[in-house]
Design an enzyme around this catalytic site. Sequence first.
Site, PDB file in Angstrom:
ATOM      1  N   HIS A   1       0.843  -1.195   0.000  1.00 45.75           N
ATOM      2  CA  HIS A   1       0.000   0.000   0.000  1.00 45.75           C
ATOM      3  C   HIS A   1       0.882   1.250   0.000  1.00 45.75           C
ATOM      4  O   HIS A   1       2.029   1.203   0.452  1.00 45.75           O
ATOM      5  CB  HIS A   1      -0.857   0.047   1.272  1.00 45.75           C
ATOM      6  CG  HIS A   1      -2.002  -0.916   1.292  1.00 45.75           C
ATOM      7  ND1 HIS A   1      -2.276  -1.716   2.384  1.00 45.75           N
ATOM      8  CD2 HIS A   1      -2.955  -1.203   0.377  1.00 45.75           C
ATOM      9  CE1 HIS A   1      -3.356  -2.450   2.130  1.00 45.75           C
ATOM     10  NE2 HIS A   1      -3.782  -2.161   0.930  1.00 45.75           N
TER      11      HIS A   1
ATOM     12  N   CYS B   1      -2.500   0.671   9.556  1.00 43.43           N
ATOM     13  CA  CYS B   1      -3.510  -0.298   9.087  1.00 43.43           C
ATOM     14  C   CYS B   1      -4.503  -0.667  10.180  1.00 43.43           C
ATOM     15  O   CYS B   1      -5.635  -1.048   9.907  1.00 43.43           O
ATOM     16  CB  CYS B   1      -2.841  -1.593   8.631  1.00 43.43           C
ATOM     17  SG  CYS B   1      -1.353  -1.381   7.674  1.00 43.43           S
TER      18      CYS B   1
HETATM   19  N1  GLY Z   1      -2.518  -8.761   5.386  1.00 43.14           N
HETATM   20  C1  GLY Z   1      -2.976  -7.465   5.083  1.00 43.14           C
HETATM   21  C2  GLY Z   1      -3.360  -7.352   3.677  1.00 43.14           C
HETATM   22  O1  GLY Z   1      -2.771  -8.022   2.880  1.00 43.14           O
HETATM   23  O2  GLY Z   1      -4.251  -6.656   3.303  1.00 43.14           O
END
Ligand code: GLY
Length: 256
Positions: free
Chosen positions: A164, A251
């Site tokens: 991300h 996250c």
């Molecule tokens: N394990 C977090 C993701 O891959 O979105």
Amino acid sequence: MFQNVIVRRPCRAMVEGITSNPQLGKPDYEKALQQHDTYIEALKKCGVNVTVLPADERYPDSCFVEDPAVITRKCAIITNPGAESRNGEKDEIIGAIREFFPEDKIEYIKAPGTLEGGDVMMVGDHFYVGRSARTNEEGIRQFIEILNKHGLTGSEVPLSEVLHLKTGVNYLENNNMLVSGEFVEKPDFAKYNRIEIPEEEAYAANCIWVNGTVIVPMGFPAVEAAVRNAGYPVILVDTSEYRKLDGGLSCLSLRF
Ligand code: GLY
């Protein structure tokens, strides 16, 4: 300033969560719970109210609550996660969002658009959006259209090396930005005071600013020192079990 944070307890099924780092091993669930407790305490020390959603065993990655929604100061946007096993998380976050936003302030990213909140970095009223394996061009188009409707702006940042956008770049307010890897030289971020993260501590580019304090993952001394040198009080939180799932401090929460 943030008043509220939403988190979701990790579920036992987290050990089956998506990872690009299987060599780190599976998360230890009990340890992950303890780390989650510490994370919540750290957030509370920063003066926010924390809403804790229950674990959801249907979605191994559902503790990474940042991905199914983006919250701005004008509206909330329910995303359409690009990872198939995570897509249903968007339907489970809506209830919590409705506690804070009326229906006319809740927007939706729709297929074929995909977008995950981990790809969205807020800098004031502007939002950088990473075009990644999880967030596609149509998702970004819809997202920017929604932002514009609410008087906000957005721009696309292509990425190729990390999961991300916020895996590698995070804004600490006051014009300060933590940058690692492919983001060090991105012209998009040239106007910020970029704090470069050494390669061996790249994971710790994912710090979060919460009301003047920066929460930093434990075990990354160069990043901790750099953040302190930039003038921020620091709270360290161990995220070792979430790292095994490519997850980090940002996250694990929605901050607004
Ligand atoms: N394990 C977090 C993701 O891959 O979105």
